[in-house]
Design a protein around this motif. Structure first.
Motif, short mmCIF file in Angstrom:
data_model
loop_
_atom_site.label_atom_id
_atom_site.label_comp_id
_atom_site.label_asym_id
_atom_site.label_seq_id
_atom_site.Cartn_x
_atom_site.Cartn_y
_atom_site.Cartn_z
N THR A 176 2.15 13.58 -9.54
CA THR A 176 1.58 14.89 -9.22
C THR A 176 2.34 16.04 -9.85
OG1 THR A 176 2.88 14.98 -7.17
CG2 THR A 176 0.65 14.03 -7.03
N TYR A 180 0.83 -1.21 0.00
CA TYR A 180 0.00 0.00 0.00
C TYR A 180 0.86 1.26 0.00
CZ TYR A 180 -3.19 3.63 1.66
OH TYR A 180 -3.90 4.79 1.79
N ALA A 181 1.85 1.32 0.91
CA ALA A 181 2.69 2.51 1.00
C ALA A 181 3.51 2.71 -0.28
CB ALA A 181 3.61 2.41 2.21
N ALA A 202 2.24 6.63 -6.82
CA ALA A 202 1.17 7.52 -7.26
C ALA A 202 1.53 8.98 -7.05
CB ALA A 202 -0.12 7.19 -6.51
N ASP A 203 2.24 9.27 -5.96
CA ASP A 203 2.63 10.65 -5.67
C ASP A 203 3.60 11.20 -6.73
OD1 ASP A 203 1.07 10.71 -3.43
OD2 ASP A 203 2.70 10.29 -2.03
N ALA A 228 2.64 1.74 -3.28
CA ALA A 228 1.71 2.20 -4.32
C ALA A 228 1.44 3.70 -4.18
CB ALA A 228 0.41 1.41 -4.24
N ARG A 229 1.28 4.17 -2.93
CA ARG A 229 1.08 5.60 -2.71
C ARG A 229 2.31 6.39 -3.11
NH1 ARG A 229 -1.14 7.42 2.94
NH2 ARG A 229 -0.81 9.38 1.80
N SER A 238 6.93 -1.37 3.81
CA SER A 238 6.22 -0.10 3.89
C SER A 238 7.12 1.12 3.97
CB SER A 238 5.30 -0.12 5.12
OG SER A 238 6.06 -0.30 6.31
#
Length: 389
Positions: free
Chosen positions: A283, A272-273, A279-280, A275-276, A332
């Motif tokens: 931006t 999860y971390a 994704a960041d 993937a974030r 993570s």
């Protein structure tokens, strides 16, 4: 799935070391190229290559454990506690042993251990690949491992080389039916890095599969059942022993090691971390290019693993590579460490090694030589910059 007790290739005559010699010589040449490039690059930037290899990042933590033992921690302003209990003990033990019997410092002993372990790892990778696909594929697999972009880590006072050596030889022992050796090496791997669980899983799954197969089709030449059972018992002792000791040392019980890792903001969250983090990257520009590269990299890993399955690699290799990759991608924290955390996943290199082995020797040599130069330059640039956190 192939029988674990039966070699996939015909038996070969001649000393084992002689068969592996071209792979080891090629590996040593690639590592020498990387070190020379690092020395030149570091001199141009007025930095010490020796310090970069032995006295930065994790190598400092291992050296401190070797010199002073466990119990040291750093409390950060944000409340995080970085404890040296996060670092497994086999590498510091070896550093201490070499420093005790030689004039080397603990840091230099770490470099010596890494150098010897990297050669042992290269030999182990060759042994596995040679057993499964033949000598040419074994040589190519070793050279591909050497020319990985983060291959310079193999020459640092880090535990990746030591762990890979123990893992590769444990897997080879499983493939050739040497169960007690496999269990002992898996236990030592568990004393080296948390990902030692991958070696334990490979031994366990292979042993269980052999029990199931034996019940279905009795094999009079298979190893005695007690050896496989004993290997399953021995394999997790290293990791379990250290984790339980940390729990007792901290007074937090069997799960105390998880608290130590939490102090480093490290853990397993299923990706999860990460993937974030990816994704960041989208931006802004040009960080979006880095995000795209990360997605391509993960996709490449998945693709290689799928090919490993399609090529029907032996079950222990599939389990080991799968667990190493899963643990690396789903940690993570410390996203910049993921490339070096994937260094031990050498079975993923067997498909491209097999493809290179089918080319003419001159063509594969040009390919590997070009990649080796690029890897040496990148390693020098990386180690003089952000480096492996």
């Amino acid at each position: 799935m192939t029988d674990l007790e039966t070699p996939l290739a015909p038996s070969r005559a001649g000393p084992v070391w002689r068969r592996a010699a071209p792979a080891l010589l090629g590996y040593a040449a690639v590592r020498a190229l990387g070190l020379v490039t690092l020395a030149v690059w570091s001199a141009a930037r007025d930095k010490s290559p020796h310090q970069l290899l032995s006295a930065r990042w994790d190598s400092l933590w291992y050296t401190r454990v070797a010199e002073l033992g466990y119990g040291y921690e750093v409390r950060l302003p944000n409340g995080d506690v970085h404890s040296n209990l996060a670092f497994f003990p086999l590498l510091p033990w070896l550093e201490r042993a070499f420093a005790a019997v030689t004039p080397l410092s603990h840091a230099d002993a770490g470099l010596l251990v890494s150098a010897l372990a990297s050669l042992a790892a290269a030999w182990g990778i060759f042994a596995v690949a040679d057993h499964v696909y033949g000598r040419r594929a074994g040589i190519c697999a070793v050279l591909l491992w050497a020319v990985l972009p983060v291959g310079i880590v193999q020459s640092m006072a880090y535990s990746e080389s030591l762990f890979t050596a123990l893992a590769a030889w444990s897997l080879y022992a499983v493939l050739t039916g040497r169960w007690l050796t496999a269990g002992l090496l898996a236990s030592l791997a568990g004393l080296t890095r948390p990902v030692g669980a991958a070696v334990v899983a490979a031994v366990w799954v292979a042993a269980i599969a052999s029990f199931v197969r034996e019940r279905s089709v009795p094999a009079p030449t298979s190893a005695p059942s007690w050896r496989r059972a004993l290997a399953m018992l021995i394999a997790p002792l290293g990791a379990a022993g250290y984790v339980l000791w940390v729990g007792r040392h901290t007074g937090k019980g069997p799960l105390g090691y998880l608290d130590v890792q939490a102090g480093w903001r490290n853990g397993f969250d299923g990706g999860y971390a990460f993937a974030r983090f990816v994704a960041d990257k989208f931006t802004s520009f040009p960080s979006a290019l880095a995000g795209l590269a990360l997605i391509v990299g993960v996709g490449l890993l998945v693709w290689l693993y799928v090919i490993c399955v399609r090529q029907r690699q032996p079950l222990p290799l599939l389990v080991y590579a799968g667990v190493v990759t899963l643990l690396a991608l789903c940690a993570s924290s410390y996203f910049g460490s993921k490339p070096r955390l994937l260094l031990p996943a050498f079975p993923l290199l067997l498909p491209p090694a097999l493809a290179l082995a089918r080319l003419r020797t001159s063509r594969s040599a040009w390919v590997l030589g070009g990649v080796a130069v690029a890897s040496a330059v990148y390693g020098a640039f990386w180690l003089n910059g952000s480096g492996p956190p």
